[in-house]
Design a protein around this motif. Structure first.
Motif, PDB file in Angstrom:
ATOM      1  N   TYR A 188     -13.270 -24.214 -28.142  1.00 34.23           N
ATOM      2  CA  TYR A 188     -13.777 -23.871 -26.807  1.00 34.23           C
ATOM      3  C   TYR A 188     -12.991 -22.810 -26.044  1.00 34.23           C
ATOM      4  CZ  TYR A 188     -17.147 -27.620 -27.126  1.00 34.23           C
ATOM      5  OH  TYR A 188     -18.190 -28.403 -27.520  1.00 34.23           O
ATOM      6  N   MET A 189     -11.757 -22.570 -26.386  1.00 32.43           N
ATOM      7  CA  MET A 189     -10.911 -21.682 -25.582  1.00 32.43           C
ATOM      8  C   MET A 189     -11.549 -20.304 -25.372  1.00 32.43           C
ATOM      9  SD  MET A 189      -7.531 -21.663 -24.252  1.00 32.43           S
ATOM     10  CE  MET A 189      -6.771 -22.918 -25.198  1.00 32.43           C
ATOM     11  N   GLY A 190     -11.950 -19.649 -26.437  1.00 31.41           N
ATOM     12  CA  GLY A 190     -12.522 -18.303 -26.317  1.00 31.41           C
ATOM     13  C   GLY A 190     -13.805 -18.283 -25.511  1.00 31.41           C
ATOM     14  N   GLN A 191     -14.678 -19.249 -25.772  1.00 30.12           N
ATOM     15  CA  GLN A 191     -15.954 -19.321 -25.047  1.00 30.12           C
ATOM     16  C   GLN A 191     -15.726 -19.490 -23.549  1.00 30.12           C
ATOM     17  OE1 GLN A 191     -18.591 -22.378 -26.583  1.00 30.12           O
ATOM     18  NE2 GLN A 191     -17.731 -22.123 -28.626  1.00 30.12           N
ATOM     19  N   LEU A 192     -14.806 -20.384 -23.208  1.00 33.75           N
ATOM     20  CA  LEU A 192     -14.560 -20.658 -21.789  1.00 33.75           C
ATOM     21  C   LEU A 192     -13.910 -19.477 -21.079  1.00 33.75           C
ATOM     22  CD1 LEU A 192     -13.365 -24.345 -22.091  1.00 33.75           C
ATOM     23  CD2 LEU A 192     -15.557 -23.536 -21.190  1.00 33.75           C
ATOM     24  N   ILE A 193     -13.014 -18.812 -21.766  1.00 35.80           N
ATOM     25  CA  ILE A 193     -12.370 -17.632 -21.164  1.00 35.80           C
ATOM     26  C   ILE A 193     -13.411 -16.554 -20.892  1.00 35.80           C
ATOM     27  CG2 ILE A 193     -10.771 -15.725 -21.598  1.00 35.80           C
ATOM     28  CD1 ILE A 193      -8.994 -17.832 -23.079  1.00 35.80           C
ATOM     29  N   MET A 194     -14.293 -16.305 -21.853  1.00 38.07           N
ATOM     30  CA  MET A 194     -15.331 -15.285 -21.659  1.00 38.07           C
ATOM     31  C   MET A 194     -16.302 -15.688 -20.546  1.00 38.07           C
ATOM     32  SD  MET A 194     -14.664 -12.769 -23.596  1.00 38.07           S
ATOM     33  CE  MET A 194     -12.919 -13.105 -23.469  1.00 38.07           C
ATOM     34  N   TYR A 195     -16.638 -16.973 -20.485  1.00 37.55           N
ATOM     35  CA  TYR A 195     -17.521 -17.489 -19.430  1.00 37.55           C
ATOM     36  C   TYR A 195     -16.907 -17.224 -18.050  1.00 37.55           C
ATOM     37  CZ  TYR A 195     -19.388 -21.118 -16.306  1.00 37.55           C
ATOM     38  OH  TYR A 195     -19.902 -21.802 -15.244  1.00 37.55           O
ATOM     39  N   LEU A 196     -15.650 -17.589 -17.886  1.00 38.89           N
ATOM     40  CA  LEU A 196     -14.992 -17.397 -16.588  1.00 38.89           C
ATOM     41  C   LEU A 196     -14.766 -15.930 -16.272  1.00 38.89           C
ATOM     42  CD1 LEU A 196     -12.249 -20.110 -16.067  1.00 38.89           C
ATOM     43  CD2 LEU A 196     -14.230 -19.615 -14.660  1.00 38.89           C
ATOM     44  N   ASP A 197     -14.403 -15.145 -17.277  1.00 42.12           N
ATOM     45  CA  ASP A 197     -14.176 -13.721 -17.048  1.00 42.12           C
ATOM     46  C   ASP A 197     -15.452 -13.050 -16.532  1.00 42.12           C
ATOM     47  OD1 ASP A 197     -12.685 -11.284 -17.053  1.00 42.12           O
ATOM     48  OD2 ASP A 197     -13.706 -10.744 -18.930  1.00 42.12           O
ATOM     49  N   ALA A 198     -16.601 -13.496 -17.016  1.00 44.95           N
ATOM     50  CA  ALA A 198     -17.866 -12.929 -16.553  1.00 44.95           C
ATOM     51  C   ALA A 198     -18.111 -13.244 -15.082  1.00 44.95           C
ATOM     52  CB  ALA A 198     -19.020 -13.472 -17.404  1.00 44.95           C
ATOM     53  N   ILE A 199     -17.530 -14.336 -14.604  1.00 45.94           N
ATOM     54  CA  ILE A 199     -17.715 -14.731 -13.204  1.00 45.94           C
ATOM     55  C   ILE A 199     -16.667 -14.090 -12.303  1.00 45.94           C
ATOM     56  CG2 ILE A 199     -17.641 -16.693 -11.605  1.00 45.94           C
ATOM     57  CD1 ILE A 199     -18.682 -18.421 -13.973  1.00 45.94           C
ATOM     58  N   ILE A 200     -15.398 -14.144 -12.729  1.00 44.23           N
ATOM     59  CA  ILE A 200     -14.322 -13.703 -11.837  1.00 44.23           C
ATOM     60  C   ILE A 200     -13.797 -12.300 -12.147  1.00 44.23           C
ATOM     61  CG2 ILE A 200     -13.633 -16.063 -11.343  1.00 44.23           C
ATOM     62  CD1 ILE A 200     -11.264 -15.736 -13.211  1.00 44.23           C
ATOM     63  N   HIS A 201     -14.190 -11.756 -13.275  1.00 40.93           N
ATOM     64  CA  HIS A 201     -13.818 -10.394 -13.669  1.00 40.93           C
ATOM     65  C   HIS A 201     -12.304 -10.173 -13.710  1.00 40.93           C
ATOM     66  CE1 HIS A 201     -18.041  -9.553 -13.397  1.00 40.93           C
ATOM     67  NE2 HIS A 201     -18.053  -9.998 -12.153  1.00 40.93           N
TER      68      HIS A 201
ATOM     69  N   PHE B 185     -18.212 -33.732 -23.544  1.00 45.88           N
ATOM     70  CA  PHE B 185     -16.954 -32.987 -23.515  1.00 45.88           C
ATOM     71  C   PHE B 185     -17.149 -31.563 -22.999  1.00 45.88           C
ATOM     72  CE2 PHE B 185     -13.407 -30.548 -25.196  1.00 45.88           C
ATOM     73  CZ  PHE B 185     -12.346 -31.336 -24.799  1.00 45.88           C
ATOM     74  N   ARG B 186     -18.127 -30.864 -23.541  1.00 42.57           N
ATOM     75  CA  ARG B 186     -18.364 -29.481 -23.119  1.00 42.57           C
ATOM     76  C   ARG B 186     -18.748 -29.419 -21.640  1.00 42.57           C
ATOM     77  NH1 ARG B 186     -21.467 -24.900 -26.419  1.00 42.57           N
ATOM     78  NH2 ARG B 186     -21.352 -23.292 -24.850  1.00 42.57           N
ATOM     79  N   ALA B 187     -19.591 -30.339 -21.211  1.00 44.74           N
ATOM     80  CA  ALA B 187     -19.985 -30.372 -19.797  1.00 44.74           C
ATOM     81  C   ALA B 187     -18.778 -30.664 -18.908  1.00 44.74           C
ATOM     82  CB  ALA B 187     -21.074 -31.423 -19.580  1.00 44.74           C
ATOM     83  N   TYR B 188     -17.900 -31.554 -19.357  1.00 42.69           N
ATOM     84  CA  TYR B 188     -16.693 -31.862 -18.591  1.00 42.69           C
ATOM     85  C   TYR B 188     -15.849 -30.602 -18.424  1.00 42.69           C
ATOM     86  CZ  TYR B 188     -12.329 -33.906 -17.066  1.00 42.69           C
ATOM     87  OH  TYR B 188     -11.196 -34.197 -16.343  1.00 42.69           O
ATOM     88  N   LEU B 189     -15.680 -29.849 -19.500  1.00 42.19           N
ATOM     89  CA  LEU B 189     -14.901 -28.606 -19.419  1.00 42.19           C
ATOM     90  C   LEU B 189     -15.504 -27.653 -18.392  1.00 42.19           C
ATOM     91  CD1 LEU B 189     -14.238 -27.845 -23.197  1.00 42.19           C
ATOM     92  CD2 LEU B 189     -12.554 -28.600 -21.508  1.00 42.19           C
ATOM     93  N   SER B 190     -16.798 -27.460 -18.454  1.00 46.85           N
ATOM     94  CA  SER B 190     -17.467 -26.539 -17.518  1.00 46.85           C
ATOM     95  C   SER B 190     -17.345 -27.016 -16.078  1.00 46.85           C
ATOM     96  CB  SER B 190     -18.945 -26.406 -17.889  1.00 46.85           C
ATOM     97  OG  SER B 190     -19.073 -25.830 -19.162  1.00 46.85           O
ATOM     98  N   GLU B 191     -17.562 -28.299 -15.857  1.00 41.68           N
ATOM     99  CA  GLU B 191     -17.469 -28.840 -14.503  1.00 41.68           C
ATOM    100  C   GLU B 191     -16.049 -28.720 -13.957  1.00 41.68           C
ATOM    101  OE1 GLU B 191     -18.987 -32.854 -14.506  1.00 41.68           O
ATOM    102  OE2 GLU B 191     -20.853 -32.189 -15.441  1.00 41.68           O
ATOM    103  N   PHE B 192     -15.060 -29.003 -14.801  1.00 46.12           N
ATOM    104  CA  PHE B 192     -13.680 -28.930 -14.346  1.00 46.12           C
ATOM    105  C   PHE B 192     -13.285 -27.492 -14.022  1.00 46.12           C
ATOM    106  CE2 PHE B 192      -9.087 -29.029 -14.500  1.00 46.12           C
ATOM    107  CZ  PHE B 192      -8.820 -30.190 -13.793  1.00 46.12           C
ATOM    108  N   LEU B 193     -13.716 -26.552 -14.855  1.00 43.99           N
ATOM    109  CA  LEU B 193     -13.434 -25.140 -14.572  1.00 43.99           C
ATOM    110  C   LEU B 193     -14.074 -24.702 -13.272  1.00 43.99           C
ATOM    111  CD1 LEU B 193     -13.726 -23.484 -18.082  1.00 43.99           C
ATOM    112  CD2 LEU B 193     -11.709 -23.533 -16.610  1.00 43.99           C
ATOM    113  N   ASN B 194     -15.306 -25.120 -13.047  1.00 43.47           N
ATOM    114  CA  ASN B 194     -15.972 -24.785 -11.783  1.00 43.47           C
ATOM    115  C   ASN B 194     -15.221 -25.387 -10.604  1.00 43.47           C
ATOM    116  OD1 ASN B 194     -18.056 -23.160 -12.759  1.00 43.47           O
ATOM    117  ND2 ASN B 194     -19.282 -24.939 -13.296  1.00 43.47           N
ATOM    118  N   PHE B 195     -14.731 -26.605 -10.759  1.00 44.90           N
ATOM    119  CA  PHE B 195     -13.936 -27.256  -9.717  1.00 44.90           C
ATOM    120  C   PHE B 195     -12.660 -26.461  -9.427  1.00 44.90           C
ATOM    121  CE2 PHE B 195     -10.340 -30.076  -8.774  1.00 44.90           C
ATOM    122  CZ  PHE B 195     -10.740 -30.567  -7.540  1.00 44.90           C
ATOM    123  N   LEU B 196     -11.973 -26.000 -10.474  1.00 40.73           N
ATOM    124  CA  LEU B 196     -10.740 -25.240 -10.278  1.00 40.73           C
ATOM    125  C   LEU B 196     -11.010 -23.898  -9.615  1.00 40.73           C
ATOM    126  CD1 LEU B 196      -8.753 -25.681 -13.623  1.00 40.73           C
ATOM    127  CD2 LEU B 196      -8.212 -26.649 -11.398  1.00 40.73           C
TER     128      LEU B 196
END
Length: 90
Positions: A36-49, A77-88
């Motif tokens: 998940y690390m790479g996917q999540l980093i790319m997901y967040l980078d698309a939002i926060i640049h 698990f994947r949903a938890y990761l996304s929700e937690f990242l959005n929370f942070l």
């Protein structure tokens, strides 16, 4: 099931990996991070640049999971990761 030559390997689900991690198998946590690390980093980078901030937030997310051992519903698990990242982030 993955076949490599004559050998067969069973791919573990996120639930199985997380359960193994909770039981003390750190290689299971490594596998989840690799998955998940790479996917999540790319997901967040698309939002926060900002790739560095995205990396930091993803690392912080996994640090919480590795230290707090949150209860995560089956298949979530994947949903938890996304929700937690959005929370942070928000």
């Amino acid at each position: 099931m993955i076949h490599v030559g004559e050998r067969r390997f069973r791919v573990l689900s996120d639930d199985e990996l997380y359960s193994r991690f909770l039981a003390g198998e750190m290689s299971a946590a490594d596998q989840l991070m690799i998955k998940y690390m790479g996917q999540l980093i790319m997901y967040l980078d698309a939002i926060i640049h900002d790739i560095r901030d995205a990396e930091d937030l993803v690392i912080e997310t996994f640090a919480v999971i590795l230290t707090k051992h949150p209860s995560i519903r089956e298949g979530g698990f994947r949903a938890y990761l996304s929700e937690f990242l959005n929370f942070l982030y928000y």
